[in-house]
Scaffold this active site. Structure first.
Site, mmCIF file in Angstrom:
data_model
loop_
_atom_site.group_PDB
_atom_site.id
_atom_site.type_symbol
_atom_site.label_atom_id
_atom_site.label_comp_id
_atom_site.label_asym_id
_atom_site.label_seq_id
_atom_site.Cartn_x
_atom_site.Cartn_y
_atom_site.Cartn_z
ATOM 1 N N GLU A 186 -2.330 15.533 24.523
ATOM 2 C CA GLU A 186 -3.440 15.596 23.567
ATOM 3 C C GLU A 186 -2.906 15.700 22.141
ATOM 4 O O GLU A 186 -3.302 14.959 21.245
ATOM 5 C CB GLU A 186 -4.313 16.818 23.884
ATOM 6 C CG GLU A 186 -5.456 17.045 22.915
ATOM 7 C CD GLU A 186 -6.493 15.945 22.976
ATOM 8 O OE1 GLU A 186 -7.171 15.834 23.996
ATOM 9 O OE2 GLU A 186 -6.620 15.176 21.997
ATOM 10 N N ASP B 279 -3.137 12.955 19.049
ATOM 11 C CA ASP B 279 -3.848 13.320 17.823
ATOM 12 C C ASP B 279 -2.959 13.142 16.586
ATOM 13 O O ASP B 279 -3.387 12.557 15.584
ATOM 14 C CB ASP B 279 -4.309 14.783 17.885
ATOM 15 C CG ASP B 279 -5.338 15.038 18.982
ATOM 16 O OD1 ASP B 279 -5.872 14.055 19.519
ATOM 17 O OD2 ASP B 279 -5.581 16.213 19.301
ATOM 18 N N SER C 63 -11.063 11.775 22.591
ATOM 19 C CA SER C 63 -9.941 12.447 21.936
ATOM 20 C C SER C 63 -9.157 11.505 21.041
ATOM 21 O O SER C 63 -8.468 11.948 20.131
ATOM 22 C CB SER C 63 -8.952 12.956 22.986
ATOM 23 O OG SER C 63 -9.297 14.210 23.424
#
Ligand SMILES: *[C@@H]1O[C@H](CO)[C@@H](O)[C@H](O)[C@H]1NC(C)=O
Ligand SMILES: *[C@@H]1O[C@H](CO)[C@@H](O)[C@H](O)[C@H]1NC(C)=O
Ligand SMILES: *[C@@H]1O[C@H](CO)[C@@H](O)[C@H](O)[C@H]1NC(C)=O
Ligand SMILES: *[C@@H]1O[C@H](CO)[C@@H](O)[C@H](O)[C@H]1NC(C)=O
Ligand SMILES: *[C@@H]1O[C@H](CO)[C@@H](O)[C@H](O)[C@H]1NC(C)=O
Ligand SMILES: *[C@@H]1O[C@H](CO)[C@@H](O)[C@H](O)[C@H]1NC(C)=O
Ligand SMILES: *[C@@H]1O[C@H](CO)[C@@H](O)[C@H](O)[C@H]1NC(C)=O
Length: 645
Positions: free
Chosen positions: A292, A296, A562
């Site tokens: 994640e 990002d 995401s």
């Protein structure tokens, strides 16, 4: 391991007074849990002598004007657009009134809790006392029981409902510990693909965008250039919640996947909140927790460099009770939101110092962490699993971020109209309203997410190119979810729907009414809140599959809202850059301007977001609860935001 019970339940030896007389209070039900708690089992009555850290959330002043205040600085028609508030003005405007403070103090004193035992938070919006279970039962006219978590074995002390005297109800939002149980871990919205997709040699370049959505593809699709100034004030922040730790291989990503040269030693400013750590080689990566963060930061730097990035790593991640929540993030940024000592909302938010072995031993961080112009969150929680009062108080805090000129973006979720299940990739929905509504893995009622349900944040849905693997950026986008023969993990759906908690805000009422009237979804009110009065999301969307991501030296193609969220947050950061270069301030709350200018978005009309045994909602011309207004057209947005003061 789960010793939070011990922290809360220091047994009272000599210092505690006997249970107070409850007086002749005219008690009225204040809050009641909606249904059977998900994964918690009620055990015996709590021991009357145990001491509870009781926190009473005092009603803040002027919240009925919240919409007026936020629109005043963010509506493009307002002459005060962009005139953001200082933290001090916010604290003063919303501080509980003297009448409220006096009313609560008076009630506590009459109930036997004298003033010497009262403590206030910095913003004076929490009043805290230590009280025995017996005293607290008298105060709230209720009974406390032990609850045990079915999976972790963790304990809570909670009641099923509680009461307040009629005369003090208007002064109190809610009190803790009462009905809260969930302590929910925020769930990331990633779909890490099979590593078999890597390496991507030869897949960069505009000809391969439907196979690998590089930053170059996004730039061509949404028509933005590289960041080109370095205003010191322009930072974007990304929050990660332990145990989803930061471990991106930025240098390899910059070398292999960005056309714009980015120095190999570029790293975000690291801000640790309540024991948040970065990962290291010995960190257990079994769950792919670092993906994640890698997604990002790599995506965002690829878009916004040389603008600054900040990493807010929230919570010590030692176990399920201390993973960090949105509230402790807010506490660290806003001292006036913070409760006074120890955990923030005990029994929903983790307690600090963390009582678990190896946990963070410092106190809860209250204020001091820097604000960033844009905040990107790839995590969310289940609306139906959190008390309404808790969500409402936090939603107001997001509104205050907007008032200060901060744009807050949250991923809309990867489960269509369903939601994530506590800690996995399974989906859950809700039972029908007469039984709950409550989280039910076999439910058929749609399950909205928190805090995307809050009208003062910008919720971001997911898209992909239309037309399969040979599609080009000229073929346009559709909602994510077309089954992809090369990898079934691409088959997920953009979160969207209608809140059961928050009302429809003015800025989106026309767009939402139009959708419901012109394309009425074929479901009754048992399936979703079709009243036409509910906050609906997402607001916007962007590409949400196959973003190149380097993790532990390997190339992955990662998807999920995401991915969509840092893309839109980065584009907003570029818009802020352009405004700052012209001597203007950051945008702050985005939605009113976005809804006033649907022409600045690529309308997405193909796809849907199935879930809960249904086809979900369908994309339609104009706003829809799958892709919102659509994906950004940078030149149009830049023109609009540069015209505004
Ligand atoms: C409650 O007790 C704890 C532990 O003794 C103490 O640190 C805290 O200050 C007390 N809070 C109040 C409001 O008295
Ligand atoms: C970079 O600079 C030019 C003006 O020189 C501007 O038009 C452009 O929008 C800037 N930023 C981006 C992200 O393209
Ligand atoms: C590595 O990271 C883990 C998880 O954050 C932490 O518990 C451990 O102490 C770290 N080890 C070293 C050597 O820094
Ligand atoms: C959901 O349905 C499955 C299959 O019918 C059943 O085994 C399971 O117990 C149900 N779960 C709940 C929470 O009702
Ligand atoms: C993509 O194009 C190639 C070459 O023209 C063709 O063989 C292939 O079938 C196409 N694939 C898809 C999914 O359309
Ligand atoms: C639907 O939303 C409205 C507006 O927020 C609310 O008043 C109503 O209670 C909601 N209905 C249900 C069944 O949750
Ligand atoms: C990066 O590029 C190098 C050189 O082309 C290649 O050997 C390596 O496998 C690539 N790494 C990733 C993660 O794509």
């Amino acid at each position: 391991m789960h010793s939070s019970l011990l922290l809360a339940a220091a047994v009272c030896l000599t210092a505690c007074s006997a249970a107070p007389a409850t007086g002749n209070h005219n008690f009225v039900l204040h809050e009641k849990r909606d249904g059977t708690p998900h994964q918690w089992t009620k055990r015996t009555r709590a021991h009357p002598a145990e001491v509870l850290p009781v926190r009473i959330g005092l009603t803040q002043s002027n919240l009925h004007k919240a919409e007026e205040y936020i629109l005043d600085v963010s509506d493009p028609e307002s002459e005060n657009f962009g005139k953001h508030w200082s933290a001090e003005k916010i604290a003063n405007t919303f501080a509980p009134s003297k009448k409220t403070q006096d009313g609560v103090v008076d009630w506590l004193v009459k109930s036997g809790i004298d003033v010497g035992r009262h403590q206030y938070s910095t913003g004076r919006n929490w009043l805290e006392i230590n009280a025995t279970v017996a005293e607290t039962e008298g105060l709230f006219n209720t009974e406390y029981h032990y609850y045990e978590h079915d999976i972790s074995g963790g304990h809570r002390i909670a009641c099923d409902e509680y009461h307040l005297p009629q005369s003090v109800r208007e002064h109190i939002d809610f009190a803790m510990p009462t009905i809260q149980l969930e302590g929910m871990r925020p769930m990331p919205n990633i779909m890490p693909q099979n590593t078999a997709v890597a390496p991507f040699t030869g897949l960069t370049g505009l000809a391969n965008c439907a196979r690998l959505y590089t930053v170059e593809c996004l730039r061509a699709l949404y028509q933005f250039g590289p960041g080109n100034t370095t205003a010191e004030s322009n930072a974007m922040g990304i929050a990660e919640f332990a145990d989803f730790l930061y471990l991106p291989d930025l240098a390899t990503f910059f070398k292999n996947f960005t056309t714009q040269p980015i120095p190999a030693d570029t790293v975000p400013q690291f801000i640790s909140i309540d024991g948040g750590q970065t990962a290291n080689a010995s960190y257990d990566q079994a769950e792919g927790a670092g993906v994640e963060s890698a997604l990002d930061f790599q995506t965002s730097y690829g878009i916004i460099y040389p603008q600054k990035l900040r990493l807010y790593q929230v919570g010590d991640g030692v176990n399920m009770d201390s993973v960090g929540t949105f509230n402790i993030f807010l506490d660290a940024l806003d001292e006036s939101y913070c409760s006074y000592l120890g955990g923030d909302a005990p029994y929903v938010d983790p307690a600090y110092p963390d009582p678990n072995e190896g946990g963070y031993t410092g106190p809860l961080q209250c204020g001091g962490a820097p604000l960033s112009n844009v905040l990107s969150f790839s995590y969310n929680q289940i609306e139906a699993a959190l008390p309404v009062s808790y969500q409402t108080r936090q939603c107001h805090e997001w509104m205050k971020m907007g008032l200060q000129g901060v744009s807050v973006l949250f991923a809309s979720g990867d489960s269509g109209v369903a939601n994530r299940y506590n800690s996995g990739y399974e989906n859950s929905c809700l039972t029908a309203p007469d039984v709950g509504p409550y989280v039910d893995s076999n439910g058929t009622r749609f399950s909205p997410s928190f805090p995307t349900n809050c009208p003062w944040i910008t919720a971001v849905g997911g898209t992909m190119l239309k037309g399969g693997l040979n599609a080009t950026i000229h073929d346009g986008e559709q909602a994510v979810g077309q089954p992809d023969a090369t990898d079934p993990k691409n088959d997920f759906y953009s979160g969207g729907g209608f809140s059961n908690v928050f009302e429809l805000p003015r800025y989106q009422s026309k767009a939402v009414s139009r959708y419901l009237t012109e394309y009425p979804p074929p479901y009754t009110s048992d399936i979703f809140n079709n009243s036409g009065k509910a906050r609906a999301y997402p607001d916007v969307s962007a590409i949400g599959i196959k973003l190149p991501t380097v993790w532990l030296g390997e190339g992955l193609a990662v998807g999920g809202t995401s991915a969509s969220t840092p893309i839109v947050a980065s584009i907003v950061t570029l818009l802020n850059e352009a405004r700052i270069a012209k001597g203007k301030g950051p945008i702050g709350f985005l939605n009113p301007t976005m809804y006033a200018h649907p022409e600045a978005f690529n309308d997405i009309t193909v796809g849907g977001n199935p879930g809960c045994g249904s086809d979900g909602f369908a994309c339609q011309p104009g706003w829809d609860p799958v892709t919102g207004l659509g994906s950004p057209n940078y030149p149009k947005l830049e023109e609009i935001f540069l015209r505004l003061p």
